[in-house]
Design an enzyme around this catalytic site. Structure first.
Site, short mmCIF file in Angstrom:
data_model
loop_
_atom_site.label_atom_id
_atom_site.label_comp_id
_atom_site.label_asym_id
_atom_site.label_seq_id
_atom_site.Cartn_x
_atom_site.Cartn_y
_atom_site.Cartn_z
N ILE A 1 68.18 -82.38 -57.08
CA ILE A 1 67.44 -81.18 -56.67
C ILE A 1 68.05 -79.94 -57.32
O ILE A 1 67.32 -79.08 -57.85
CB ILE A 1 67.41 -81.03 -55.13
CG1 ILE A 1 66.95 -82.34 -54.46
CG2 ILE A 1 66.47 -79.88 -54.73
CD1 ILE A 1 67.04 -82.33 -52.95
N LEU B 1 80.42 -83.18 -61.55
CA LEU B 1 79.94 -84.33 -62.33
C LEU B 1 80.47 -85.65 -61.75
O LEU B 1 81.19 -86.40 -62.42
CB LEU B 1 80.29 -84.21 -63.82
CG LEU B 1 79.72 -82.99 -64.53
CD1 LEU B 1 80.12 -82.97 -66.01
CD2 LEU B 1 78.19 -82.94 -64.41
N SER C 1 75.33 -87.26 -51.20
CA SER C 1 73.98 -87.18 -50.62
C SER C 1 73.37 -88.52 -50.20
O SER C 1 72.27 -88.54 -49.66
CB SER C 1 73.04 -86.52 -51.63
OG SER C 1 72.82 -87.39 -52.72
N THR D 1 83.81 -83.28 -49.34
CA THR D 1 82.90 -82.44 -50.13
C THR D 1 81.97 -81.63 -49.23
O THR D 1 81.85 -80.41 -49.38
CB THR D 1 82.07 -83.33 -51.09
OG1 THR D 1 82.96 -83.86 -52.07
CG2 THR D 1 80.98 -82.52 -51.78
N THR E 1 69.46 -80.49 -44.66
CA THR E 1 68.52 -81.62 -44.62
C THR E 1 67.94 -81.81 -43.22
O THR E 1 68.60 -81.48 -42.23
CB THR E 1 69.25 -82.92 -45.05
OG1 THR E 1 68.45 -84.05 -44.72
CG2 THR E 1 70.60 -83.08 -44.35
N ASP E 2 66.76 -82.38 -43.15
CA ASP E 2 66.16 -82.69 -41.84
C ASP E 2 66.96 -83.75 -41.09
O ASP E 2 66.82 -83.90 -39.87
CB ASP E 2 64.69 -83.11 -41.98
CG ASP E 2 64.47 -84.37 -42.82
OD1 ASP E 2 65.46 -84.91 -43.36
OD2 ASP E 2 63.31 -84.80 -42.94
N GLU E 3 67.81 -84.51 -41.82
CA GLU E 3 68.56 -85.59 -41.16
C GLU E 3 69.54 -85.08 -40.12
O GLU E 3 70.00 -85.85 -39.27
CB GLU E 3 69.30 -86.44 -42.19
CG GLU E 3 68.37 -87.18 -43.10
CD GLU E 3 69.00 -88.36 -43.83
OE1 GLU E 3 70.08 -88.83 -43.42
OE2 GLU E 3 68.42 -88.81 -44.82
N TYR F 1 76.78 -89.34 -43.30
CA TYR F 1 76.20 -88.31 -44.19
C TYR F 1 75.62 -87.16 -43.38
O TYR F 1 75.95 -85.99 -43.59
CB TYR F 1 75.12 -88.92 -45.10
CG TYR F 1 74.19 -87.88 -45.69
CD1 TYR F 1 74.64 -86.98 -46.65
CD2 TYR F 1 72.85 -87.78 -45.27
CE1 TYR F 1 73.79 -86.01 -47.18
CE2 TYR F 1 72.01 -86.81 -45.79
CZ TYR F 1 72.48 -85.93 -46.76
OH TYR F 1 71.65 -84.96 -47.27
N SER G 1 78.10 -85.06 -41.58
CA SER G 1 78.84 -84.12 -42.44
C SER G 1 77.95 -82.92 -42.80
O SER G 1 78.44 -81.79 -42.87
CB SER G 1 79.36 -84.83 -43.71
OG SER G 1 78.29 -85.18 -44.56
N LYS G 2 76.67 -83.16 -42.98
CA LYS G 2 75.76 -82.03 -43.28
C LYS G 2 75.61 -81.14 -42.04
O LYS G 2 75.60 -79.91 -42.15
CB LYS G 2 74.38 -82.53 -43.74
CG LYS G 2 74.36 -83.19 -45.10
CD LYS G 2 74.70 -82.28 -46.27
CE LYS G 2 73.65 -81.25 -46.55
NZ LYS G 2 73.96 -80.48 -47.80
N VAL H 1 63.65 -103.89 -49.35
CA VAL H 1 63.11 -103.04 -48.28
C VAL H 1 63.90 -103.34 -47.01
O VAL H 1 63.97 -104.49 -46.58
CB VAL H 1 61.60 -103.30 -48.07
CG1 VAL H 1 61.08 -102.56 -46.85
CG2 VAL H 1 60.82 -102.88 -49.32
N ARG I 1 69.51 -101.13 -42.74
CA ARG I 1 70.61 -100.15 -42.83
C ARG I 1 71.19 -99.95 -41.42
O ARG I 1 70.43 -99.87 -40.45
CB ARG I 1 70.02 -98.84 -43.37
CG ARG I 1 70.98 -97.68 -43.38
CD ARG I 1 70.26 -96.39 -43.82
NE ARG I 1 70.14 -96.30 -45.26
CZ ARG I 1 69.49 -95.32 -45.91
NH1 ARG I 1 68.93 -94.33 -45.22
NH2 ARG I 1 69.42 -95.29 -47.22
#
Ligand code: NAD
Ligand code: DAU
Length: 339
Positions: free
Chosen positions: A15, A38, A88, A103, A128-130, A155, A158-159, A211, A278
């Site tokens: 993004i 990077l 991410s 990070t 993020t919406d998460e 994840y 952390s966000k 899937v 998951r």
């Protein structure tokens, strides 16, 4: 024309990379500084078309490196910071959560502290919406900016932590911030570990598509360029201290997404392989974007037009994704899936 110095973190990723290209083209009077470590997710080949432009600059740096970041801010005298840099991928946060804290949490705090000390005029934190957790399969419910934060994966935890730090720097120090919380993005330069580019690249190579679970989990898909215009608007018009949700009402089950790609490419649905779910898999995400729409934002892509454009882009740019899936990615894929 007013000149501005704009620091974009994570501008070698998906993004952030699209956003850097959009800003370099749209604002020739802005100097765009792309700061990126990077990692496996960052690559500069995507910027071939802009790397010679006078208003584009690249800095290889770790956002968690306090000394380097402070030295940069002292010299840089930035007007704006748009903060994308992050680990991410949810699956990677399940196998290796530590780097997500370093990070996403520590790195964000270092940037906030530097932004405070060197008095930048706007800090946009791309979240993020998460962070809101998950919704039930009830099509009348949506995440609003008032939905409590209930992150479920390392994840998203952390966000959410970084969001709270950004909020605290506004409340305590008056740092001029905005937080954006967008739904799932897709489009050009999307790293092929995520569902849509993984499916496109594997269908094109006639390989099985993993899937998770029964494929009925729902995500709300937004084309990356619509996310870029949203961030541009929030940067320039967003009310200081406010959170803005970003989404275009494009809810699809994972199975619908995978089948759309397979059918568009004229391949067999037998490529679908249901695999172990998951851990902590969020059921459904769906954004209410009313607040951002009231600021003047409107998406330009529907899911149908956006996915068609994206599939075509992957067909035209095999070189880009083929070099990614031929390297270290192979080891990642073997460990993550037993296909
Ligand atoms: P990405 O993984 O494609 O890119 C992340 C970039 O950050 C990479 O270029 C990487 O090299 C860089 N980076 C990682 N650690 C760094 C560090 N310590 N210092 C400097 N740079 C570092 O991610 P993305 O999908 O482009 O997501 C960008 C941001 O948008 C993230 O903050 C993410 O949480 C958020 N977001 C993503 C989505 C989505 O659907 N992908 C949706 C909503 C919000
Ligand atoms: O909602 C915004 C978030 O969207 C961002 O904050 C994250 O950075 C971004 O990675 C994305 O998270 P998801 O976990 O939703 O995206 P991912 O592409 O990994 O998975 C999308 C859905 O597809 C999810 O329900 C899990 C499922 N999936 C994913 C992969 C990689 C599969 O079924 N198979 C797979 O191989």
């Amino acid at each position: 024309m007013i000149k501005k110095k704009v620091l974009v973190t994570g501008g070698a990723g998906f993004i952030g990379g699209n956003f850097v290209q959009y800003m370099v083209g749209k604002y020739p009077n802005y100097d765009i500084y792309n700061l990126d470590l990077l990692t496996y997710a960052g690559d500069l080949t995507k910027h071939k078309e802009i790397e010679q432009k006078e208003n584009y600059h690249f800095l290889k740096m770790d956002i968690a490196d306090r000394e380097a970041i402070f030295t940069l801010f002292e010299k840089g005298k930035f007007d704006y910071v748009i903060h994308f840099a992050a680990e991410s991928h949810v699956d990677r946060s399940i196998t290796n959560p530590g780097v997500f804290v370093k990070t996403n949490v520590l790195g964000t705090q270092v940037l906030l502290e530097a932004a405070k000390q060197f008095e930048i005029s706007k800090f946009v934190h791309v979240s993020t919406d998460e962070v809101y957790g998950e919704l039930e399969f009830d099509p009348t419910t949506f995440f609003t900016e008032e939905t409590p934060l209930q992150p479920n994966s390392p994840y998203s935890a952390s966000k959410a932590s970084s969001d709270l730090l950004v909020r605290a720097y506004y409340e305590t120090f008056g740092l001029p911030i905005n937080i954006t919380r967008c739904s799932n993005n897709y489009g050009p330069f999307h790293f092929p570990e995520k569902l849509i580019p993984l499916t496109i690249s594997r269908v094109l190579n006639e390989q099985k598509i993993p899937v998770y679970g029964d494929g009925k989990n729902i995500r709300d898909w937004l084309h990356v360029m619509d996310h870029c215009t949203a961030i541009d608007l929030v940067l320039h018009e967003g009310l200081v201290g406010e959170v803005y949700n970003v989404g275009g009402h494009n809810e699809r089950t994972n199975l619908e997404v995978v089948k759309t790609i397979i059918n568009t490419l004229g391949k067999s649905e037998e490529l679908i392989e249901f695999v172990t779910d998951r851990l902590g898999h969020d059921k459904r995400y769906a954004i209410d974007p009313t607040k951002l729409e009231n600021l003047g934002w409107k998406p330009t892509y529907t899911f149908e037009t956006g996915i068609a454009q994206t599939i075509q882009w992957y067909l035209n740019n095999k070189e880009w994704w083929a070099q990614i899936i031929s390297g270290e990615y192979q080891n990642y894929f073997q460990k993550q899936y037993s296909l």
